[in-house]
Design a protein around this motif. Structure first.
Motif, mmCIF file in Angstrom:
data_model
loop_
_atom_site.group_PDB
_atom_site.id
_atom_site.type_symbol
_atom_site.label_atom_id
_atom_site.label_comp_id
_atom_site.label_asym_id
_atom_site.label_seq_id
_atom_site.Cartn_x
_atom_site.Cartn_y
_atom_site.Cartn_z
ATOM 1 N N ALA A 44 5.436 9.396 4.389
ATOM 2 C CA ALA A 44 5.743 9.579 2.971
ATOM 3 C C ALA A 44 5.840 8.237 2.259
ATOM 4 O O ALA A 44 5.274 8.051 1.168
ATOM 5 N N PHE A 45 6.534 7.296 2.862
ATOM 6 C CA PHE A 45 6.703 5.962 2.275
ATOM 7 C C PHE A 45 5.349 5.299 2.066
ATOM 8 O O PHE A 45 5.028 4.844 0.965
ATOM 9 N N LEU A 46 4.528 5.260 3.140
ATOM 10 C CA LEU A 46 3.233 4.584 3.036
ATOM 11 C C LEU A 46 2.330 5.286 2.027
ATOM 12 O O LEU A 46 1.644 4.633 1.243
ATOM 13 N N CYS A 47 2.347 6.595 2.014
ATOM 14 C CA CYS A 47 1.518 7.341 1.069
ATOM 15 C C CYS A 47 1.867 6.981 -0.370
ATOM 16 O O CYS A 47 0.973 6.750 -1.196
ATOM 17 N N LEU A 48 3.147 6.914 -0.678
ATOM 18 C CA LEU A 48 3.567 6.634 -2.055
ATOM 19 C C LEU A 48 3.259 5.200 -2.471
ATOM 20 O O LEU A 48 2.768 4.967 -3.590
ATOM 21 N N VAL A 49 3.516 4.233 -1.599
ATOM 22 C CA VAL A 49 3.243 2.842 -1.988
ATOM 23 C C VAL A 49 1.743 2.560 -2.006
ATOM 24 O O VAL A 49 1.258 1.833 -2.875
ATOM 25 N N LEU A 50 1.013 3.133 -1.067
ATOM 26 C CA LEU A 50 -0.446 2.984 -1.059
ATOM 27 C C LEU A 50 -1.043 3.613 -2.325
ATOM 28 O O LEU A 50 -1.928 3.035 -2.954
ATOM 29 N N SER A 51 -0.529 4.746 -2.712
ATOM 30 C CA SER A 51 -1.003 5.420 -3.922
ATOM 31 C C SER A 51 -0.700 4.618 -5.179
ATOM 32 O O SER A 51 -1.475 4.654 -6.138
ATOM 33 N N ALA A 52 0.411 3.919 -5.179
ATOM 34 C CA ALA A 52 0.719 3.041 -6.315
ATOM 35 C C ALA A 52 -0.328 1.939 -6.431
ATOM 36 O O ALA A 52 -0.806 1.637 -7.531
#
Length: 167
Positions: A44-52
């Motif tokens: 979840a963390f990586l998905c959100l920061v990568l998406s940013a």
């Protein structure tokens, strides 16, 4: 001589004592909710920061460098070996592509006390290249809602990080 009490009412003076609420384990419900999810916290963390970093449709060099630095210093990701990190990256990208509600799912998978820090990382990544475009602002607005960040916290974060990334 002994002082005499003039009226009987002065013998007992009311005392105000702060009543502390009783300890309740129900407070832990918000910290340890019953989450039925297939997302791990690192996913979840990586998905959100990568998406940013990808919110504007491209990843600038500064954003890529910030993501790599974040992976090395964040407790959520730094203990993963390169193969585990690559697998989580693939999972995050697949879920973004396959699930219309990927952002809301990822946000629900995170513990509540991580919400503000994740938003800060995402905002910092969007500002890393020195430009904020409408697509990034839209991503962050949706993220604010999904993470339930207060307007005051968002405003303060935006002010601090915009100054940080300006100079």
């Amino acid at each position: 001589m002994t002082d005499l009490i003039q009226t009987p009412g002065e013998l007992f003076i009311p005392v105000t004592v702060e009543v502390k609420p009783a300890f309740s384990l129900k407070e832990l419900v918000s910290e340890f909710p019953d989450r039925q999810t297939d997302w791990t916290i690192p996913e979840a963390f990586l998905c959100l920061v990568l998406s940013a970093a990808l919110a504007d449709g491209r990843m600038a060099q500064q954003e890529s460098e910030e993501l790599i630095a974040l992976a090395h210093r964040s407790r959520v990701l730094r203990n993963l070996d390169p193969n585990e990190l690559a697998a989580i990256n693939r999972t995050a990208l697949k879920r973004r592509a396959d699930r219309p509600e990927w952002q809301a799912e990822a946000c629900r998978a995170l513990p509540h006390d991580m919400h503000l820090s994740v938003f800060l990382h995402c905002l910092d990544l969007c500002l890393a290249d020195g430009v904020m475009v409408p697509a990034e602002a839209e991503y962050l607005e949706t993220l604010l809602a999904n993470l339930s960040i207060t307007p005051e916290d968002a405003r303060q974060a935006a002010h601090i990080l915009s100054v940080k990334n300006r100079y």
